[in-house]
Motif scaffolding. Structure first.
Motif, mmCIF file in Angstrom:
data_model
loop_
_atom_site.group_PDB
_atom_site.id
_atom_site.type_symbol
_atom_site.label_atom_id
_atom_site.label_comp_id
_atom_site.label_asym_id
_atom_site.label_seq_id
_atom_site.Cartn_x
_atom_site.Cartn_y
_atom_site.Cartn_z
ATOM 1 N N ASP A 38 0.656 -1.046 0.016
ATOM 2 C CA ASP A 38 0.173 -0.075 0.125
ATOM 3 C C ASP A 38 0.843 1.141 0.265
ATOM 4 N N LEU A 39 0.592 2.320 -0.580
ATOM 5 C CA LEU A 39 1.374 3.602 -0.758
ATOM 6 C C LEU A 39 0.368 4.570 -0.586
ATOM 7 N N ALA A 49 4.820 3.705 2.643
ATOM 8 C CA ALA A 49 5.070 2.603 2.017
ATOM 9 C C ALA A 49 4.689 1.322 3.071
ATOM 10 N N ARG A 50 3.411 0.825 3.031
ATOM 11 C CA ARG A 50 3.260 -0.440 3.955
ATOM 12 C C ARG A 50 3.968 -1.630 3.638
ATOM 13 N N GLU A 51 4.821 -2.225 4.534
ATOM 14 C CA GLU A 51 5.460 -3.285 4.081
ATOM 15 C C GLU A 51 4.499 -4.393 4.016
ATOM 16 N N ALA A 59 1.479 -3.404 11.318
ATOM 17 C CA ALA A 59 1.779 -3.201 10.165
ATOM 18 C C ALA A 59 2.779 -2.044 10.128
ATOM 19 N N TRP A 60 3.983 -2.216 9.460
ATOM 20 C CA TRP A 60 5.066 -1.429 9.493
ATOM 21 C C TRP A 60 5.037 -0.609 8.043
ATOM 22 N N LEU A 76 1.585 0.664 12.780
ATOM 23 C CA LEU A 76 0.247 1.183 12.633
ATOM 24 C C LEU A 76 -0.803 -0.249 13.045
ATOM 25 N N PRO A 77 -1.938 -0.281 13.504
ATOM 26 C CA PRO A 77 -2.540 -1.406 13.603
ATOM 27 C C PRO A 77 -2.778 -2.239 12.302
ATOM 28 N N TRP A 78 -2.610 -3.256 12.189
ATOM 29 C CA TRP A 78 -2.940 -3.910 10.845
ATOM 30 C C TRP A 78 -4.230 -3.978 10.326
ATOM 31 N N GLY A 79 -4.396 -3.550 8.930
ATOM 32 C CA GLY A 79 -5.430 -3.305 8.310
ATOM 33 C C GLY A 79 -6.169 -1.859 8.264
ATOM 34 N N ALA A 80 -5.218 -0.958 9.140
ATOM 35 C CA ALA A 80 -5.532 0.420 9.167
ATOM 36 C C ALA A 80 -5.299 1.065 7.816
ATOM 37 N N GLU A 81 -6.206 1.720 7.303
ATOM 38 C CA GLU A 81 -6.142 2.428 5.866
ATOM 39 C C GLU A 81 -5.663 3.914 6.449
#
Length: 110
Positions: A38-39, A49-51, A59-60, A76-81
């Motif tokens: 995700d960017l 940029a989400r790893e 999520a890093w 950030l919490p995984w799944g956070a947009e």
């Protein structure tokens, strides 16, 4: 296996592939997965940029500026947009276990 690049798709750019068949959640038979999934570009023109990873508690995100390269790494919490980001905050859209949408603002300390 060395990293390779691929052409950009119309909806998302996927580059810098690394070998790791165990991490590939989309195609079990694929020998490669994207390094980022995700960017987002913030108000300061920094790239977030989400790893790529399997679902985890966090999520890093790597934050890179045009002039300095990678300047930070944020969990950030995984799944956070990411909806918005600035020098001292990030705004996310998250969903709970019932699918209820939550907008959260996190303070960034640099």
């Amino acid at each position: 296996m060395p990293a390779r690049t691929t052409s950009a798709s119309s909806a998302r750019t996927e580059c810098c592939y690394v070998s790791s068949g165990a991490r590939d959640r989309d195609q079990a038979s694929s020998p490669t997965v994207p390094f980022f999934d995700d960017l987002h570009v913030d108000r300061e023109s920094s790239l977030w940029a989400r790893e790529y990873s399997a679902p985890n508690p966090v999520a890093w995100w790597q934050i890179a500026s045009v002039t300095d390269g990678v300047i930070a790494r944020v969990a950030l919490p995984w799944g956070a947009e990411v909806l918005d980001a600035g020098l001292d905050h990030v705004v996310t859209l998250e969903r709970d276990e019932l699918g209820v949408e939550l907008v959260r603002v996190y303070r960034l300390e640099r």
